[in-house]
Motif scaffolding. Structure first.
Motif, PDB file in Angstrom:
ATOM      1  N   LYS A 142       0.867  -1.251   0.010  1.00 46.82           N
ATOM      2  CA  LYS A 142      -0.075   0.043   0.025  1.00 46.82           C
ATOM      3  C   LYS A 142       0.768   1.303   0.018  1.00 46.82           C
ATOM      4  CE  LYS A 142      -3.518   2.436   2.330  1.00 46.82           C
ATOM      5  NZ  LYS A 142      -4.622   2.635   3.725  1.00 46.82           N
ATOM      6  N   GLU A 144       0.409   5.178   0.012  1.00 45.00           N
ATOM      7  CA  GLU A 144      -0.606   6.694   0.106  1.00 45.00           C
ATOM      8  C   GLU A 144      -0.206   7.451  -0.666  1.00 45.00           C
ATOM      9  OE1 GLU A 144      -1.308   8.269   4.008  1.00 45.00           O
ATOM     10  OE2 GLU A 144      -1.859   6.373   4.777  1.00 45.00           O
ATOM     11  N   LEU A 152      -3.509   6.673  -4.920  1.00 45.84           N
ATOM     12  CA  LEU A 152      -3.383   5.613  -3.885  1.00 45.84           C
ATOM     13  C   LEU A 152      -3.083   4.312  -4.481  1.00 45.84           C
ATOM     14  CD1 LEU A 152      -3.712   4.256  -1.031  1.00 45.84           C
ATOM     15  CD2 LEU A 152      -6.058   3.994  -1.800  1.00 45.84           C
ATOM     16  N   LYS A 181       4.822   7.879   4.434  1.00 45.94           N
ATOM     17  CA  LYS A 181       3.457   8.225   4.987  1.00 45.94           C
ATOM     18  C   LYS A 181       3.089   6.856   6.082  1.00 45.94           C
ATOM     19  CE  LYS A 181       2.265  11.501   2.206  1.00 45.94           C
ATOM     20  NZ  LYS A 181       2.115  12.957   2.648  1.00 45.94           N
ATOM     21  N   GLU A 183       0.585   5.126   6.530  1.00 44.87           N
ATOM     22  CA  GLU A 183      -0.300   4.091   6.127  1.00 44.87           C
ATOM     23  C   GLU A 183       0.454   3.191   4.843  1.00 44.87           C
ATOM     24  OE1 GLU A 183      -3.123   2.480   7.446  1.00 44.87           O
ATOM     25  OE2 GLU A 183      -2.610   4.092   9.192  1.00 44.87           O
ATOM     26  N   ASP A 184       1.574   3.712   4.778  1.00 44.84           N
ATOM     27  CA  ASP A 184       2.447   2.931   3.739  1.00 44.84           C
ATOM     28  C   ASP A 184       2.838   1.504   4.041  1.00 44.84           C
ATOM     29  OD1 ASP A 184       2.464   5.039   1.941  1.00 44.84           O
ATOM     30  OD2 ASP A 184       4.477   5.783   2.429  1.00 44.84           O
TER      31      ASP A 184
END
Length: 198
Positions: A142, A144, A152, A181, A183-184
Motif C-alpha cells: 500500500k 498512500e 493511492l 506516509k 499507512e504505507d
C-alpha cells in the motif's frame, strides 16, 4: 581319512547348489509413476511487515494475516495429482478452478511451466515420505498518495513459491526509506501446504 571327508563335503555343496532353481529377483522397488495427494495441514514460514513513515520492520504473528487473507489456512486446491511419467501436476479443487501444469523436477523441487519465460517453483515432492509441500506466498503493498502527484496504490496478490525482501522492494517502493506516509505498508508471508498420499 581326510580325503573322503573333504570329498563328501564337496559333493554335498555341489548337490545343494545344483538343486537351487530359484532365480534372484531385483530387490529394488519399482518407482511409482503417479501419486495422488490430499491436503492435511499448513504452516506459516515467516511473515514480514514494513510499515509507517519510517518503514520499520516487524514480524507479526499469524493472526495478523487474517486482516488481509481470511482463507489463508486452506489452499485453493484440496487434492494434487502428480504424474511423473507425463511430467505433469494437476491441482484439484473440485470446481472449474482445477488446473494442470507441465513440470520439471530438480532434486525434490517441482517447477511448473505457466507460459512465463522461466520455470516457476511450486513446491517440494518427497518420494521417501510420499508427501507434497505446495508453496504459496501472499503479498500486500500500500502506497498512500503523495503531494498531489500520485494516487493511492494497493496491490494484494498470491503466487506460487516464496517471497524475500528483493521480491518486494523495487516495485512500489525501492527501499523502506521511501515509506514516508503512516499507512504505507509492505507485507508478505510464505505458507506451506502439506499434502499426503491417499
Amino acid at each position: 581319512m581326510k580325503y573322503p571327508f573333504y570329498a563328501a563335503l564337496i559333493s554335498l555343496s555341489l548337490i545343494s547348489c545344483g538343486n537351487n532353481d530359484n532365480t534372484i529377483e531385483d530387490p529394488r522397488p519399482i518407482d511409482k509413476q503417479a501419486y495422488q495427494f490430499e491436503f492435511k495441514s499448513y504452516r506459516v514460514k515467516g511473515t514480514v511487515l514494513y510499515k509507517g513513515s519510517s518503514g520499520s520492520k516487524s514480524n507479526p504473528d499469524e493472526s495478523y494475516l487474517s486482516n488481509y487473507w481470511s482463507l489463508y489456512k486452506k489452499p485453493a486446491w484440496n487434492k494434487i495429482d502428480l504424474d511423473l511419467k507425463n511430467s505433469s501436476i494437476k491441482l484439484i479443487s473440485g470446481t472449474s478452478a482445477d488446473i494442470t501444469y507441465s513440470i520439471k523436477i530438480i532434486n525434490d523441487s517441482v517447477l511448473i511451466n505457466d507460459n512465463s519465460n522461466k520455470p516457476n517453483y511450486i513446491g517440494d515432492f518427497n518420494k521417501n515420505t510420499s508427501t507434497f509441500t505446495l508453496k504459496r506466498t501472499f503479498r500486500y503493498m500500500k502506497r498512500e498518495p503523495r503531494n498531489g502527484s500520485d494516487g493511492l496504490t494497493i496491490a494484494l496478490n498470491t503466487f506460487f513459491g516464496t517471497t524475500q525482501y528483493e521480491n518486494m522492494f523495487g516495485i512500489v517502493f525501492t527501499t523502506p526509506s521511501e515509506m514516508t506516509k503512516s499507512e504505507d505498508a509492505v507485507l508478505w508471508s510464505n505458507i506451506e501446504y502439506i499434502y499426503k498420499e491417499l
